[in-house]
Design a protein around this motif. Sequence first.
Motif, PDB file in Angstrom:
ATOM      1  N   LYS A  21       0.844  -1.182   0.000  1.00 21.79           N
ATOM      2  CA  LYS A  21       0.000   0.000   0.000  1.00 21.79           C
ATOM      3  C   LYS A  21       0.884   1.238   0.000  1.00 21.79           C
ATOM      4  O   LYS A  21       1.908   1.263   0.672  1.00 21.79           O
ATOM      5  N   ALA A  22       0.479   2.236  -0.756  1.00 24.24           N
ATOM      6  CA  ALA A  22       1.221   3.483  -0.807  1.00 24.24           C
ATOM      7  C   ALA A  22       0.226   4.638  -0.842  1.00 24.24           C
ATOM      8  O   ALA A  22      -0.810   4.555  -1.491  1.00 24.24           O
ATOM      9  N   ILE A  23       0.548   5.677  -0.133  1.00 24.23           N
ATOM     10  CA  ILE A  23      -0.296   6.869  -0.096  1.00 24.23           C
ATOM     11  C   ILE A  23       0.475   8.016  -0.723  1.00 24.23           C
ATOM     12  O   ILE A  23       1.644   8.235  -0.423  1.00 24.23           O
ATOM     13  N   THR A  24      -0.160   8.728  -1.620  1.00 22.92           N
ATOM     14  CA  THR A  24       0.396   9.973  -2.129  1.00 22.92           C
ATOM     15  C   THR A  24      -0.705  11.008  -2.090  1.00 22.92           C
ATOM     16  O   THR A  24      -1.877  10.697  -2.329  1.00 22.92           O
ATOM     17  N   VAL A  25      -0.346  12.201  -1.757  1.00 24.54           N
ATOM     18  CA  VAL A  25      -1.289  13.317  -1.787  1.00 24.54           C
ATOM     19  C   VAL A  25      -0.626  14.419  -2.594  1.00 24.54           C
ATOM     20  O   VAL A  25       0.499  14.811  -2.300  1.00 24.54           O
TER      21      VAL A  25
END
Length: 135
Positions: free
Chosen positions: A126-130
């Motif tokens: 899982k990876a989060i980018t904003v």
Amino acid sequence: MKEAYQDSVTVNERDLQRYFELNMQKKEIEKEMNQLKSFFHQFLDSEIGELEKGELERGNFKLQRQIRSAILYDEASTVQLLEELRLEDCIILEKKPDIEKLEAAFKLGIAEESAFQQCRQTKNTKAITVKKIGR
């Protein structure tokens, strides 16, 4: 972590904005810390010597540098030399599938992909980018 984040079941713009801002701060902090570390190493190299551990004190702070070393062997040349010296017991033979060739065998019809279904594993991360958009 703040309780508000733990109990929240929705994500609002404020949460995304805060994450974005913190991530930008983190990048700036890491950049500055890396610059300071480089400066500290240069200073210690010139005062104590390269690859020498050392420390210095300034006011209420102490800077310490430790040197870690590990011995590594170039795999190809080491294996070649071990074979020349007939020291095969010092060589690990590792059997593992050649995925490229296996997938080519599926495409060519040499092997049935369905026979290998129980062998397949899927790794998910899982990876989060904003990112900031418009406005």
